[in-house]
Design a protein around this motif. Sequence first.
Motif, short mmCIF file in Angstrom:
data_model
loop_
_atom_site.label_atom_id
_atom_site.label_comp_id
_atom_site.label_asym_id
_atom_site.label_seq_id
_atom_site.Cartn_x
_atom_site.Cartn_y
_atom_site.Cartn_z
N ARG A 87 0.78 -1.26 0.08
CA ARG A 87 0.00 0.03 0.09
C ARG A 87 0.85 1.30 -0.02
N LEU A 88 2.16 1.20 0.75
CA LEU A 88 2.97 2.26 0.91
C LEU A 88 3.45 2.63 -0.80
N TYR A 89 3.94 1.72 -1.16
CA TYR A 89 4.54 1.66 -2.45
C TYR A 89 3.46 1.98 -3.60
N LEU A 90 2.27 1.49 -3.48
CA LEU A 90 1.18 1.81 -4.38
C LEU A 90 0.93 3.15 -4.17
N LEU A 91 0.84 3.97 -3.07
CA LEU A 91 0.56 5.34 -2.84
C LEU A 91 1.60 6.38 -3.54
N ARG A 92 2.94 5.85 -3.43
CA ARG A 92 4.11 6.57 -3.72
C ARG A 92 4.01 6.47 -5.41
N SER A 93 3.54 5.43 -6.01
CA SER A 93 3.60 5.28 -7.59
C SER A 93 2.25 6.22 -7.98
N TRP A 94 1.21 6.34 -7.10
CA TRP A 94 0.26 7.13 -7.78
C TRP A 94 0.66 8.50 -7.65
N VAL A 95 1.29 8.88 -6.55
CA VAL A 95 1.47 10.33 -6.40
C VAL A 95 2.52 10.77 -7.51
N PHE A 96 3.52 9.85 -7.97
CA PHE A 96 4.54 10.28 -8.76
C PHE A 96 3.67 10.32 -10.41
N ALA A 97 2.90 9.49 -10.29
CA ALA A 97 2.18 9.40 -11.61
C ALA A 97 1.47 10.48 -12.05
N ASP A 98 0.76 11.07 -11.08
CA ASP A 98 -0.18 12.25 -11.07
C ASP A 98 -0.04 13.25 -10.02
N PRO A 99 1.21 13.76 -10.14
CA PRO A 99 1.51 14.67 -8.59
C PRO A 99 0.54 16.01 -8.93
N SER A 100 0.29 16.40 -10.06
CA SER A 100 -0.67 17.69 -10.20
C SER A 100 -1.96 17.48 -9.40
N GLY A 101 -2.50 16.48 -10.22
CA GLY A 101 -3.93 15.78 -9.95
C GLY A 101 -3.98 15.57 -8.18
N VAL A 102 -2.95 14.85 -7.78
CA VAL A 102 -2.97 14.47 -6.29
C VAL A 102 -2.65 15.94 -5.37
N ALA A 103 -2.02 16.69 -5.86
CA ALA A 103 -1.75 17.93 -4.99
C ALA A 103 -3.01 18.72 -5.01
N ARG A 104 -3.81 18.74 -6.22
CA ARG A 104 -5.19 19.60 -6.36
C ARG A 104 -5.93 18.77 -5.33
N GLN A 105 -6.09 17.45 -5.37
CA GLN A 105 -7.10 16.78 -4.44
C GLN A 105 -6.76 17.04 -2.89
N PHE A 106 -5.50 17.06 -2.55
CA PHE A 106 -4.89 17.34 -1.49
C PHE A 106 -5.24 18.70 -0.84
N GLU A 107 -4.80 19.56 -1.71
CA GLU A 107 -5.54 20.86 -1.38
C GLU A 107 -6.87 21.18 -1.19
N ALA A 108 -7.44 20.61 -1.91
CA ALA A 108 -9.18 20.60 -1.76
C ALA A 108 -9.42 19.69 -0.46
N GLY A 127 2.14 21.55 -3.47
CA GLY A 127 2.19 21.32 -4.93
C GLY A 127 2.92 20.07 -5.33
N PRO A 128 3.02 19.78 -6.32
CA PRO A 128 3.38 18.44 -6.95
C PRO A 128 4.73 18.38 -6.46
N ASP A 129 5.60 18.96 -6.37
CA ASP A 129 7.08 18.85 -6.06
C ASP A 129 6.93 18.40 -4.27
N GLU A 130 6.16 19.16 -3.60
CA GLU A 130 6.10 18.89 -2.39
C GLU A 130 5.47 17.64 -1.92
N LEU A 131 4.64 17.20 -2.73
CA LEU A 131 3.95 15.69 -2.33
C LEU A 131 4.97 14.75 -2.74
N ARG A 132 5.82 14.79 -3.94
CA ARG A 132 6.66 13.66 -4.13
C ARG A 132 7.76 13.86 -3.08
#
Length: 195
Positions: A87-108, A127-132
């Motif tokens: 689950r940790l590696y899946l989470l990391r892969s997801w963040v790296f695959a769509d950092p902008s989308g995840v950042a937008r969802q985190f901000e919301a 932002g995307p870099d901060e999430l990565r």
Amino acid sequence: MPDPRPHHRPVPKRGVFFDEQAGGPDPAVVAEAAERAAAVLVRGARTSEDAGIAERLVHLADTEGIEAIAEAWAHAPADSLGGSLWRLYLLRSWVFADPSGVARQFEAGRRHAEFARVVAGVADPPGPDELRTMVDAVLRGIAEGDFADVLLRAAAFARVVAAGRATLPEVPDADVRRVLVLAEQLEAAGHAELA
């Protein structure tokens, strides 16, 4: 027209024949080996004097491939070491695959999950870099910190993202639930690790 080949009865097969034809190794043996490997990664990393181990753990999915990790741990129970690592590696892969989308969802989700936002430890603004950077710091914690903290921090991050997804009209309910379930599984694993 009669068949020119003589007909014969098939030779009966014994149990050994079917054992030899099995489609791979025993799933129970594979699961046990995967859990042992997870224990070596999690428990051994903290006692290692190898300074580069944290970086190798962070980039395990990059070097070995998320598919290889999935093959080992995707079917492990969520609260097991292997299931937690998956689950940790899946989470990391997801963040790296769509950092902008995840950042937008985190901000919301930040204002809807205040406590979880603080526990997640994402820089402000997220932002995307901060999430990565945050997700890699969480994985470094496998070697450098307490594994329960790693799991609880990842759970908090996923909880904020789930809250954010719930506020966005274009995100289907199933996608909100998927991330919320991930958050709950990571949190339960964190509490199990504490116990």
